[in-house]
Design an enzyme around this catalytic site. Sequence first.
Site, PDB file in Angstrom:
ATOM      1  N   TYR A 228     -13.130   8.725 -12.426  1.00  0.00           N
ATOM      2  CA  TYR A 228     -12.900   7.501 -11.639  1.00  0.00           C
ATOM      3  C   TYR A 228     -13.352   6.264 -12.403  1.00  0.00           C
ATOM      4  CZ  TYR A 228     -14.101   3.764  -8.359  1.00  0.00           C
ATOM      5  OH  TYR A 228     -14.241   2.532  -7.755  1.00  0.00           O
TER       6      TYR A 228
ATOM      7  N   ASN B 297     -21.821  -0.642  -4.482  1.00  0.00           N
ATOM      8  CA  ASN B 297     -21.322   0.165  -3.348  1.00  0.00           C
ATOM      9  C   ASN B 297     -21.197  -0.679  -2.079  1.00  0.00           C
ATOM     10  OD1 ASN B 297     -22.391   2.222  -5.269  1.00  0.00           O
ATOM     11  ND2 ASN B 297     -21.778   3.609  -3.621  1.00  0.00           N
TER      12      ASN B 297
ATOM     13  N   LYS C  19     -11.226   3.020 -14.000  1.00  0.00           N
ATOM     14  CA  LYS C  19     -11.471   1.614 -13.613  1.00  0.00           C
ATOM     15  C   LYS C  19     -11.811   0.775 -14.839  1.00  0.00           C
ATOM     16  CE  LYS C  19     -11.530   0.062  -9.980  1.00  0.00           C
ATOM     17  NZ  LYS C  19     -10.425  -0.552  -9.186  1.00  0.00           N
TER      18      LYS C  19
ATOM     19  N   PRO D 227     -24.858  16.978   3.948  1.00  0.00           N
ATOM     20  CA  PRO D 227     -24.920  17.485   2.570  1.00  0.00           C
ATOM     21  C   PRO D 227     -25.397  16.435   1.578  1.00  0.00           C
ATOM     22  CG  PRO D 227     -22.642  16.948   3.142  1.00  0.00           C
ATOM     23  CD  PRO D 227     -23.468  16.637   4.356  1.00  0.00           C
TER      24      PRO D 227
ATOM     25  N   THR E 201     -15.499  -2.282 -10.361  1.00  0.00           N
ATOM     26  CA  THR E 201     -16.700  -1.657  -9.798  1.00  0.00           C
ATOM     27  C   THR E 201     -17.856  -1.670 -10.796  1.00  0.00           C
ATOM     28  OG1 THR E 201     -17.597   0.533  -9.226  1.00  0.00           O
ATOM     29  CG2 THR E 201     -15.604   0.534 -10.495  1.00  0.00           C
ATOM     30  N   ASP E 202     -19.058  -1.635 -10.276  1.00  0.00           N
ATOM     31  CA  ASP E 202     -20.231  -1.567 -11.169  1.00  0.00           C
ATOM     32  C   ASP E 202     -20.301  -0.209 -11.884  1.00  0.00           C
ATOM     33  OD1 ASP E 202     -20.977   0.068  -9.021  1.00  0.00           O
ATOM     34  OD2 ASP E 202     -22.931  -0.891  -8.712  1.00  0.00           O
ATOM     35  N   GLU E 203     -19.493   0.766 -11.414  1.00  0.00           N
ATOM     36  CA  GLU E 203     -19.560   2.096 -12.038  1.00  0.00           C
ATOM     37  C   GLU E 203     -19.042   2.080 -13.470  1.00  0.00           C
ATOM     38  OE1 GLU E 203     -18.641   5.435  -9.515  1.00  0.00           O
ATOM     39  OE2 GLU E 203     -19.018   4.271  -7.710  1.00  0.00           O
TER      40      GLU E 203
ATOM     41  N   ARG F  73     -23.551  16.676  -7.673  1.00  0.00           N
ATOM     42  CA  ARG F  73     -22.267  16.263  -8.255  1.00  0.00           C
ATOM     43  C   ARG F  73     -22.355  16.384  -9.773  1.00  0.00           C
ATOM     44  NH1 ARG F  73     -20.726  10.182  -6.789  1.00  0.00           N
ATOM     45  NH2 ARG F  73     -19.642  11.094  -4.999  1.00  0.00           N
TER      46      ARG F  73
ATOM     47  N   ASP G  82       0.855  -1.190   0.000  1.00  0.00           N
ATOM     48  CA  ASP G  82       0.000   0.000   0.000  1.00  0.00           C
ATOM     49  C   ASP G  82       0.890   1.237   0.000  1.00  0.00           C
ATOM     50  OD1 ASP G  82      -3.260   0.418   0.996  1.00  0.00           O
ATOM     51  OD2 ASP G  82      -1.901   2.165   0.959  1.00  0.00           O
ATOM     52  N   LYS G  83       0.490   2.208  -0.780  1.00  0.00           N
ATOM     53  CA  LYS G  83       1.245   3.472  -0.861  1.00  0.00           C
ATOM     54  C   LYS G  83       0.984   4.363   0.353  1.00  0.00           C
ATOM     55  CE  LYS G  83       1.697   7.378  -4.125  1.00  0.00           C
ATOM     56  NZ  LYS G  83       1.143   7.940  -5.381  1.00  0.00           N
ATOM     57  N   LEU G  84      -0.082   4.051   1.085  1.00  0.00           N
ATOM     58  CA  LEU G  84      -0.530   4.912   2.188  1.00  0.00           C
ATOM     59  C   LEU G  84      -0.782   6.336   1.703  1.00  0.00           C
ATOM     60  CD1 LEU G  84       1.636   3.614   5.199  1.00  0.00           C
ATOM     61  CD2 LEU G  84      -0.667   2.915   4.510  1.00  0.00           C
TER      62      LEU G  84
HETATM   63  P1  NAD Z   1      -9.972   3.151  -0.438  1.00  0.00           P
HETATM   64  O1  NAD Z   1      -9.790   4.479  -1.077  1.00  0.00           O
HETATM   65  O2  NAD Z   1     -10.564   3.059   0.923  1.00  0.00           O
HETATM   66  O3  NAD Z   1      -8.547   2.400  -0.368  1.00  0.00           O
HETATM   67  C1  NAD Z   1      -7.632   2.420  -1.412  1.00  0.00           C
HETATM   68  C2  NAD Z   1      -6.268   1.969  -0.868  1.00  0.00           C
HETATM   69  O4  NAD Z   1      -5.344   1.933  -1.975  1.00  0.00           O
HETATM   70  C3  NAD Z   1      -5.679   2.923   0.164  1.00  0.00           C
HETATM   71  O5  NAD Z   1      -5.147   2.190   1.246  1.00  0.00           O
HETATM   72  C4  NAD Z   1      -4.565   3.641  -0.593  1.00  0.00           C
HETATM   73  O6  NAD Z   1      -3.478   4.039   0.236  1.00  0.00           O
HETATM   74  C5  NAD Z   1      -4.146   2.565  -1.586  1.00  0.00           C
HETATM   75  N1  NAD Z   1      -3.503   3.128  -2.786  1.00  0.00           N
HETATM   76  C6  NAD Z   1      -3.945   4.186  -3.541  1.00  0.00           C
HETATM   77  N2  NAD Z   1      -3.077   4.409  -4.542  1.00  0.00           N
HETATM   78  C7  NAD Z   1      -2.093   3.472  -4.430  1.00  0.00           C
HETATM   79  C8  NAD Z   1      -0.936   3.186  -5.188  1.00  0.00           C
HETATM   80  N3  NAD Z   1      -0.595   3.929  -6.253  1.00  0.00           N
HETATM   81  N4  NAD Z   1      -0.151   2.156  -4.808  1.00  0.00           N
HETATM   82  C9  NAD Z   1      -0.466   1.414  -3.725  1.00  0.00           C
HETATM   83  N5  NAD Z   1      -1.538   1.649  -2.951  1.00  0.00           N
HETATM   84  C10 NAD Z   1      -2.349   2.659  -3.317  1.00  0.00           C
HETATM   85  O7  NAD Z   1     -10.788   2.300  -1.484  1.00  0.00           O
HETATM   86  P2  NAD Z   1     -11.838   1.105  -1.264  1.00  0.00           P
HETATM   87  O8  NAD Z   1     -13.185   1.667  -1.101  1.00  0.00           O
HETATM   88  O9  NAD Z   1     -11.303   0.173  -0.243  1.00  0.00           O
HETATM   89  O10 NAD Z   1     -11.777   0.418  -2.696  1.00  0.00           O
HETATM   90  C11 NAD Z   1     -10.877  -0.650  -2.966  1.00  0.00           C
HETATM   91  C12 NAD Z   1     -11.089  -1.134  -4.382  1.00  0.00           C
HETATM   92  O11 NAD Z   1     -12.418  -1.587  -4.545  1.00  0.00           O
HETATM   93  C13 NAD Z   1     -10.873  -0.055  -5.442  1.00  0.00           C
HETATM   94  O12 NAD Z   1     -10.219  -0.636  -6.539  1.00  0.00           O
HETATM   95  C14 NAD Z   1     -12.284   0.366  -5.823  1.00  0.00           C
HETATM   96  O13 NAD Z   1     -12.329   0.827  -7.147  1.00  0.00           O
HETATM   97  C15 NAD Z   1     -13.027  -0.937  -5.637  1.00  0.00           C
HETATM   98  N6  NAD Z   1     -14.470  -0.811  -5.330  1.00  0.00           N
HETATM   99  C16 NAD Z   1     -14.875  -0.044  -4.266  1.00  0.00           C
HETATM  100  C17 NAD Z   1     -16.231   0.011  -3.943  1.00  0.00           C
HETATM  101  C18 NAD Z   1     -16.726   0.818  -2.763  1.00  0.00           C
HETATM  102  O14 NAD Z   1     -17.927   0.923  -2.558  1.00  0.00           O
HETATM  103  N7  NAD Z   1     -15.858   1.373  -1.925  1.00  0.00           N
HETATM  104  C19 NAD Z   1     -17.157  -0.712  -4.695  1.00  0.00           C
HETATM  105  C20 NAD Z   1     -16.707  -1.496  -5.762  1.00  0.00           C
HETATM  106  C21 NAD Z   1     -15.351  -1.543  -6.048  1.00  0.00           C
HETATM  107  P1  TYD Z   2     -20.221   7.818  -2.612  1.00  0.00           P
HETATM  108  O1  TYD Z   2     -20.172   7.214  -1.258  1.00  0.00           O
HETATM  109  O2  TYD Z   2     -19.239   8.869  -2.971  1.00  0.00           O
HETATM  110  O3  TYD Z   2     -20.134   6.590  -3.653  1.00  0.00           O
HETATM  111  P2  TYD Z   2     -20.346   6.571  -5.269  1.00  0.00           P
HETATM  112  O4  TYD Z   2     -20.412   7.945  -5.780  1.00  0.00           O
HETATM  113  O5  TYD Z   2     -19.104   5.871  -5.731  1.00  0.00           O
HETATM  114  O6  TYD Z   2     -21.586   5.788  -5.492  1.00  0.00           O
HETATM  115  O7  TYD Z   2     -21.673   8.415  -2.866  1.00  0.00           O
HETATM  116  C1  TYD Z   2     -22.816   7.608  -2.789  1.00  0.00           C
HETATM  117  C2  TYD Z   2     -24.004   8.456  -3.184  1.00  0.00           C
HETATM  118  O8  TYD Z   2     -24.192   9.475  -2.197  1.00  0.00           O
HETATM  119  C3  TYD Z   2     -23.811   9.183  -4.498  1.00  0.00           C
HETATM  120  O9  TYD Z   2     -25.051   9.209  -5.192  1.00  0.00           O
HETATM  121  C4  TYD Z   2     -23.409  10.581  -4.100  1.00  0.00           C
HETATM  122  C5  TYD Z   2     -24.138  10.780  -2.777  1.00  0.00           C
HETATM  123  N1  TYD Z   2     -23.456  11.665  -1.805  1.00  0.00           N
HETATM  124  C6  TYD Z   2     -24.141  12.742  -1.228  1.00  0.00           C
HETATM  125  O10 TYD Z   2     -25.330  12.971  -1.517  1.00  0.00           O
HETATM  126  N2  TYD Z   2     -23.496  13.542  -0.333  1.00  0.00           N
HETATM  127  C7  TYD Z   2     -22.196  13.338   0.014  1.00  0.00           C
HETATM  128  O11 TYD Z   2     -21.639  14.124   0.827  1.00  0.00           O
HETATM  129  C8  TYD Z   2     -21.500  12.213  -0.558  1.00  0.00           C
HETATM  130  C9  TYD Z   2     -20.069  11.942  -0.204  1.00  0.00           C
HETATM  131  C10 TYD Z   2     -22.178  11.403  -1.457  1.00  0.00           C
END
Ligand code: NAD
Ligand code: TYD
Length: 339
Positions: free
Chosen positions: A153, A182, A157, A208, A125-127, A276, A33-35
């Site tokens: 984003y 999500n 992906k 918000p 991701t489903d996005e 957004r 992890d890059k942190l």
């Molecule tokens: P997050 O932002 O919480 O964590 C990302 C991690 O990756 C962090 O620890 C960060 O330090 C590390 N990182 C970032 N750039 C890096 C690099 N260049 N090298 C090494 N490490 C690096 O994200 P998350 O929500 O845990 O998502 C993880 C994965 O799952 C992502 O690929 C995201 O696209 C995917 N995903 C997330 C969701 C969601 O709802 N959160 C849903 C579907 C898929």
């Molecule tokens: P988010 O958690 O950023 O996930 P994603 O955009 O990847 O689905 O946002 C989830 C939904 O919530 C999205 O429709 C945007 C909305 N949202 C708000 O309405 N207010 C906020 O402050 C944030 C962060 C998200």
Amino acid sequence: MKMLITGGAGFIGSNFIFYMRKAHPDYDLVCIDKLTYAGNLETLASVMDDPKFHFIRADIADRSEMDRIFAEEKPDVVVNFAAESHVDRSIENPAVFLETNVMGTQVLLDVSRKYGVARYHQVSTDEVYGDLPLDRPDLFFTEETPLHTSSPYSASKASADLLCNAYHRTYGMPITISRCSNNYGPYQFPEKLIPLMIANTLADKPLPVYGEGLNVRDWLYVEDHCAAIDLILEKGRVGQVYNIGGHNEMRNIDIVKIILKALDKPESLITYVTDRKGHDMRYAIDPTKIHRELGWLPATKFADGIQKTIRWYLDNRSWWENIINGEYQNYYERMYANR
Ligand code: NAD
Ligand code: TYD
């Protein structure tokens, strides 16, 4: 078995490490992890002294560093969670999304190929499918839905997914891809909807809600996502994409109201703010393939998962308060002031 997990100091990656620790105590786990702002070593505190766990701070886009690590560690399996993951940040600054999500994936694919890993799994991701209209509840994302991205984003992906497919087809690499909806649960960074709303509610700050709050997301408890990836690694067919989702569509405004109710706070905290840019209306996964082929079904109902998650944020205040009291304040100010 040695599994290399990238992005393991983030939300889903850390939950995956905890899941794998329990499900496969015999595996050796290496976390890279890059942190970045989203990575947090505190999250991994409980496994840091585990002899079968090993943490390396490194950037997946750093080719020579990845080469060195792969030569030394010789992982059997790579699971790539590392990414820039927040849509709003990608709208503000797309470049780093391409560097990590696209170029970083390419570097990992190259070194995985060079060192002959038995499986490379890309966490997508489903996005990547874009969005669905609100007035067509009969439509869902299947694995055949065309990629049609909206944000920098999701474009990054989707690009990574295309590279994975190309490396499978061209070099015959053993690759699988999962596209999940999500996630929510413990250790999610407070910039995302659910933890942000919990933190603001607890501080009696305005909540918000973008636009009218009618956008729909298909929420899955993070542990169910981890179980699905484990199953894909064990039984999934290489060269395949698996959608992951539990038919749990919710409007943003309804999630916010659930959080307010659970914390016994008034709905007057809700503040509608400017939408957004390019905001996707609805995500909804058709999980038929992973259910039929691998027998996966989510274990956690939203009603339970959201209460567990709120409980976790109440019980682990210092984890997220440390974050929101730091650099995050500048982010919040930039993103939400005068919105
Ligand atoms: P997050 O932002 O919480 O964590 C990302 C991690 O990756 C962090 O620890 C960060 O330090 C590390 N990182 C970032 N750039 C890096 C690099 N260049 N090298 C090494 N490490 C690096 O994200 P998350 O929500 O845990 O998502 C993880 C994965 O799952 C992502 O690929 C995201 O696209 C995917 N995903 C997330 C969701 C969601 O709802 N959160 C849903 C579907 C898929
Ligand atoms: P988010 O958690 O950023 O996930 P994603 O955009 O990847 O689905 O946002 C989830 C939904 O919530 C999205 O429709 C945007 C909305 N949202 C708000 O309405 N207010 C906020 O402050 C944030 C962060 C998200």
